[in-house]
Design an enzyme around this catalytic site. Structure first.
Site, PDB file in Angstrom:
ATOM      1  N   LYS A  40      -5.994 -23.561  -2.251  1.00 43.13           N
ATOM      2  CA  LYS A  40      -5.051 -23.861  -3.333  1.00 43.13           C
ATOM      3  C   LYS A  40      -5.065 -25.313  -3.799  1.00 43.13           C
ATOM      4  CE  LYS A  40      -2.518 -19.928  -3.382  1.00 43.13           C
ATOM      5  NZ  LYS A  40      -2.188 -19.162  -4.610  1.00 43.13           N
ATOM      6  N   TYR A  76       7.296 -17.901  -4.382  1.00 45.96           N
ATOM      7  CA  TYR A  76       6.613 -16.610  -4.308  1.00 45.96           C
ATOM      8  C   TYR A  76       7.582 -15.579  -4.867  1.00 45.96           C
ATOM      9  CZ  TYR A  76       3.398 -13.439  -1.672  1.00 45.96           C
ATOM     10  OH  TYR A  76       2.455 -12.515  -1.272  1.00 45.96           O
ATOM     11  N   TYR A  92      -5.683 -19.235   6.216  1.00 47.35           N
ATOM     12  CA  TYR A  92      -4.234 -19.322   6.002  1.00 47.35           C
ATOM     13  C   TYR A  92      -3.362 -18.976   7.199  1.00 47.35           C
ATOM     14  CZ  TYR A  92      -2.631 -14.475   5.538  1.00 47.35           C
ATOM     15  OH  TYR A  92      -2.258 -13.183   5.782  1.00 47.35           O
ATOM     16  N   ASP A 101       5.497 -24.525  -4.188  1.00 44.99           N
ATOM     17  CA  ASP A 101       5.175 -23.267  -4.842  1.00 44.99           C
ATOM     18  C   ASP A 101       5.955 -22.139  -4.169  1.00 44.99           C
ATOM     19  OD1 ASP A 101       3.962 -21.795  -6.783  1.00 44.99           O
ATOM     20  OD2 ASP A 101       2.087 -21.496  -5.683  1.00 44.99           O
ATOM     21  N   HIS A 107       4.172  -9.148  -7.957  1.00 48.22           N
ATOM     22  CA  HIS A 107       2.972  -9.768  -7.381  1.00 48.22           C
ATOM     23  C   HIS A 107       3.011  -9.700  -5.854  1.00 48.22           C
ATOM     24  CE1 HIS A 107      -0.141 -12.768  -6.454  1.00 48.22           C
ATOM     25  NE2 HIS A 107       0.754 -13.380  -5.704  1.00 48.22           N
ATOM     26  N   GLU A 155      -3.572 -17.829 -11.098  1.00 48.22           N
ATOM     27  CA  GLU A 155      -2.234 -17.299 -10.858  1.00 48.22           C
ATOM     28  C   GLU A 155      -1.333 -17.767 -11.990  1.00 48.22           C
ATOM     29  OE1 GLU A 155      -1.857 -16.292  -6.157  1.00 48.22           O
ATOM     30  OE2 GLU A 155      -0.919 -18.175  -6.780  1.00 48.22           O
TER      31      GLU A 155
END
Lengths: 431, 431
Positions: A266, A138, A257, A136, A143, A212
C-alpha cells in the site's frame, strides 16, 4: 437549495459551479505554490484577491488571509476553522454570482480579473495539504464483505469487530501524491504459488496491481493528545473531501500482511484529487449510511443520522493504446461508518489528530459487479475478465494503464464535483 | 578505540561521555527550541557555538550551520548527511578533549563557556525531529516468537513470512512524545469475555496496559518515490538512534487488530528518548544480528555482517508510592533484521522515506523471563505476577506507574548511553 449561476461560464455538467468553490494549491510557471479556489475553467488566485485593497475592504472574510493564502499548503487556512471557510466561500459566491451586488470588485474590474482568474490549462496543481498522518479505514461494507467472501468464504466474511467499530489502520503519508503523478509499479516479495508448503517467496514486479476507490477526508482542527472528540462535535474537525485512489499490490499484500496489516502492498503511492470540496458544499447531499443491525457503543451513536453524502462515484481505465472501459459506478452512501464516526473512534483512546491529517473511507463498492471499487472484487479475485471497449481485457492493471476517478453530486439543478483523480502506471524498475 | 577524557566532568557510568556527543533539541526558559549536543551534565548550545566568530574560524564544520542549529527540529541538520554529522562531532570532540589543541575556543574562554554549556537541570528537552512517518517493525525475534506462542501455540508461533522479510506496519507519528511526557491511559473497545460468542465489546479504560522496549532509528536522507534503497547504501540514510517505548493497550489491540493490524491499541502515545545517538558513535559496538536459517532474498543480503549494535537495554518500573522493580535487561543484538534491512525492505516497492522519519525495531526481548521487552511476555499473557521490591505486584501497568528505559554500550573503557526514556501513566478520563 436554489440553483445559482455565475458570470464566469460553467458547463452544466461541470464539477466547479458556484455551488462548489473548493480549495486547492496551484502554481503558475515558476511561481511558488499558493491557495486557490476554482470556478468553471478558472482557478481563483486567493492570495491575489485577498491582497486587493478594494476586495479586502468590501469582503471582511478576506481581510487577514493574504498571508495564509500565500502559503504552500492549505493547512493554516484549514486551521482557521469551518466558520472561516464558510465566510470565504460565501464572499466568493457573492462576487462571482451573476447577480452580484458588488460588480466593481471582480466582475467589472478587468485588471483584477486578469490577476485573479487564471485559466486552468496554465496552472499546475499540487497536494492541497501538508499531510501529517494518513489513516485508512475500511468502512465500505460491500467491499469488506466481498473481499471477506473471497478470502474466507461467506460464513466468516466479516471479522467479529467489523460492525462494532470502524476498522482502520495507519497508512503512509509520504506516498500520497496529487492527481496526474505517475505511479511506478512496485517490486516486492510475493508467493508465486501461495498454496505450496513451505512458502517460497520471490522478489518481482507486482503482478496483481489494483485500484481502490475511496473518499478522503481532511482534518482542519487538532485535538489534544489524551482527549477524545465527541461524535456530536466531530464535523467541526472536517475541512473537506477529496477522491482517493489507494493503489494496492494484492500479491505483495497477501504475503506480507499477517499479523500487522498492509505495508509495502500500500505504500508505493496513493493518489488524491487536488481540490478539497468543503463539507459545507456537500450539505445538500447528506444521506444516511448503510444500516447497521449491530447496536453500536454509545460513543459512536450519531444524532445527525444523515451522516454520509450521496456522491456519484465513477472509475474509468484507459490503456496506453487508447482502449477504455468505464469500470465502476457507485455512491458515497455505501459506507457502514460515517467520517464523524471514524474521527470519534480514532480519538476515543486519545490519539491526537492534526490539521492536514487525511482519513480514507476504505474502498467504496456497491453490490453489483460493475459497482465495485476494486478489480479484486470485480474479477472475483483475478479469475474473471473485464472487457474493454475495443476488445482488450483486464484482470489487474497493466503498465501504461491510466485510472481516473470522478465524483459528483447532483440535485435540484445544482451540481458539484471533485475533478480528476488520475494516475498512470509506469513499468517496474528492472522489469 | 582509545578512551578519551574531556575537561568537562563526566561520571564514569554516565551516558554522555566525549565518545557520544548526541544531538537533540532543547529550550531554556522561554527561548525557542534549538539544537544541542550534550556532554556530562551540560547541554552544548550549538547555535551559540556556531555563531561565535572564533569558533567558526577554527572549526570549519560549523561555518554555515548557525541557522540550521537555530531551527526547532534537527531535520535540516540531519539532511546535511552523515559526513556533516561526523565532522561536527569530530570538531566537538576536538574542543572538548582534555588535551584539546584549541583551548582558546571553549576550554579557556569563560564567556563563551557561559553561553554554550548550559546545566541540564536548566533546560527542557523536546522531540528531536519533526517526524513525518513512523514505521514500527517486528524484528525482535524472541518477542515475536514468544507472543506467537501465547496466541497460537509453539507450532504456529511465527507466521510463514517472518524469516523472509522484516514485518512492519505504519504507526502514528502524531502520538510520539519525548521522554517525560505523561501518557493518558486510553479508553477503548475491549472484550470483557474474549471467549464468549457472540463477541460483546464494552468501552472502558484499558485494563492491560503494557510497554514495549524498542530502538528507534531516525532517517536523515530521502529517497525518491519509486526508487528503492540498496542494502549496501542503507546506512547512509541513518541519522541515529533513540530508545522507544511503544506503549500498548493489549485488550484494545486484541479486539481491533484483525484484519488490518494494530490501531487504537498503539496510537495513544509512544515515548522516545530526547538524544539522537548518531550512528558513528555506535560504530565500536557493532555485532551480528541473530542467525536466520532461512535463505533471504538477494535484496536483503548484507555485506556488512555486523549490522546491529550490542546496546545494553534496561527497563525499570516505579509506582506512585515508590515501589520499584528492574523489569528487564537485554541487548540490542536480539534482532533478526537490522535497520539497513528494514530500510531496504521498506523501500523495495518505492515507498519514499524522508528525513525525520522514525523506524521502530519492534520489541526487543531475550529468551529469559526477565530479559523480556514487554509485560505480556514476562507475565505469560497476564497470568503470572511480577514482584516489586517492596511487596507490590504487577501484571500490567497501573495508574501512577512510571516506566523508564535506559540503554548504553560499554567496551574498552568507553561508555556511551541514551539517557532516559520515561513516561508516567495518568488515569483514564472518566475512570
Amino acid at each position: 437549495m436554489t440553483s445559482q449561476t455565475s458570470w464566469v461560464p460553467v458547463d452544466k455538467n461541470g464539477d466547479f459551479s458556484i455551488h462548489n468553490l473548493p480549495f486547492g494549491i496551484f502554481s503558475e510557471g515558476s511561481s511558488l505554490p499558493r491557495a486557490a479556489s476554482r470556478i468553471g475553467d478558472f482557478v481563483i488566485d486567493l492570495k491575489a484577491l485577498a491582497g486587493d485593497e478594494q476586495a479586502k475592504q468590501q469582503l471582511t472574510s478576506l481581510r487577514d488571509l493574504e498571508g495564509v493564502f500565500g502559503q504552500t499548503s492549505l493547512n493554516a487556512f484549514a486551521e482557521r476553522g469551518r466558520a472561516v471557510h464558510r465566510a470565504v466561500r460565501a464572499d466568493l459566491q457573492r462576487i462571482l454570482s451573476q447577480s452580484t451586488d458588488l460588480p466593481a470588485i471582480l466582475k467589472d474590474n478587468e485588471s483584477l480579473k486578469q490577476k485573479v482568474l487564471i485559466p486552468v490549462e496554465k496552472v499546475k496543481m499540487h497536494l492541497p495539504m501538508q499531510i501529517g498522518d494518513y489513516t485508512d479505514f475500511y468502512a465500505g461494507y460491500h467491499h469488506a464483505y466481498k473481499v471477506g467472501v473471497l478470502f474466507r468464504g461467506p460464513d466468516n466474511a466479516l471479522q467479529p469487530n467489523y460492525t462494532h467499530l470502524p476498522v482502520g489502520y495507519h497508512g503512509r503519508s509520504s506516498s500520497i501524491v496529487v492527481s496526474g503523478t505517475p505511479i511506478r509499479r512496485p517490486r516486492g516479495q510475493i508467493l508465486p504459488n501461495p498454496a505450496a508448503t513451505p512458502k517460497e517467496p520471490t522478489t518481482v514486479p507486482c503482478r496483481r496491481l489494483d485500484f481502490e476507490l475511496e473518499l478522503g477526508c481532511f482534518i482542519c482542527k487538532p485535538n489534544e493528545m489524551g482527549e477524545s472528540i465527541d461524535i456530536n462535535n466531530a464535523e467541526e474537525y472536517i475541512f473537506g473531501f477529496v477522491l482517493l485512489n489507494d493503489w494496492s499490490a494484492r500479491d505483495i499484500q497477501a504475503w506480507e500482511y499477517v499479523p500487522l496489516g498492509p505495508f509495502n502492498g500500500k505504500n508505493f503511492g496513493s493518489t488524491i484529487s487536488p481540490w478539497v470540496v468543503v463539507a459545507d458544499a456537500l450539505e445538500p447531499f447528506r444521506t444516511e449510511p448503510l444500516a447497521n443491525d449491530t447496536p453500536v457503543q454509545d460513543y459512536l451513536k450519531e444524532t445527525q443520522k444523515k451522516s454520509v453524502f450521496d456522491i456519484q462515484l465513477e472509475v474509468g481505465l484507459t490503456t496506453a493504446d487508447g482502449d477504455h472501459v468505464d469500470l465502476t459506478k457507485t455512491s458515497g452512501r455505501n459506507l457502514l461508518w460515517s467520517f464523524p464516526q471514524m474521527i470519534t473512534h480514532h480519538t476515543v483512546g486519545g490519539c491526537p489528530l492534526r490539521a492536514g491529517d487525511l482519513l480514507g473511507s476504505g474502498t467504496i463498492s456497491g453490490t453489483e459487479p460493475r459497482e465495485r471499487g476494486s478489480l479484486l472484487e470485480m474479477t472475483e479475485g483475478g479469475k474473471v475478465d473485464v472487457q474493454l471497449e475495443k476488445g482488450g481485457v483486464r484482470r489487474f492493471i497493466q503498465d501504461g494503464d491510466s485510472l481516473n476517478m470522478r465524483g459528483y453530486c447532483e440535485k435540484d439543478g445544482v451540481r458539484i464535483g471533485f475533478g480528476d483523480c488520475e494516475g498512470k502506471i509506469l513499468p517496474a524498475h528492472g522489469a
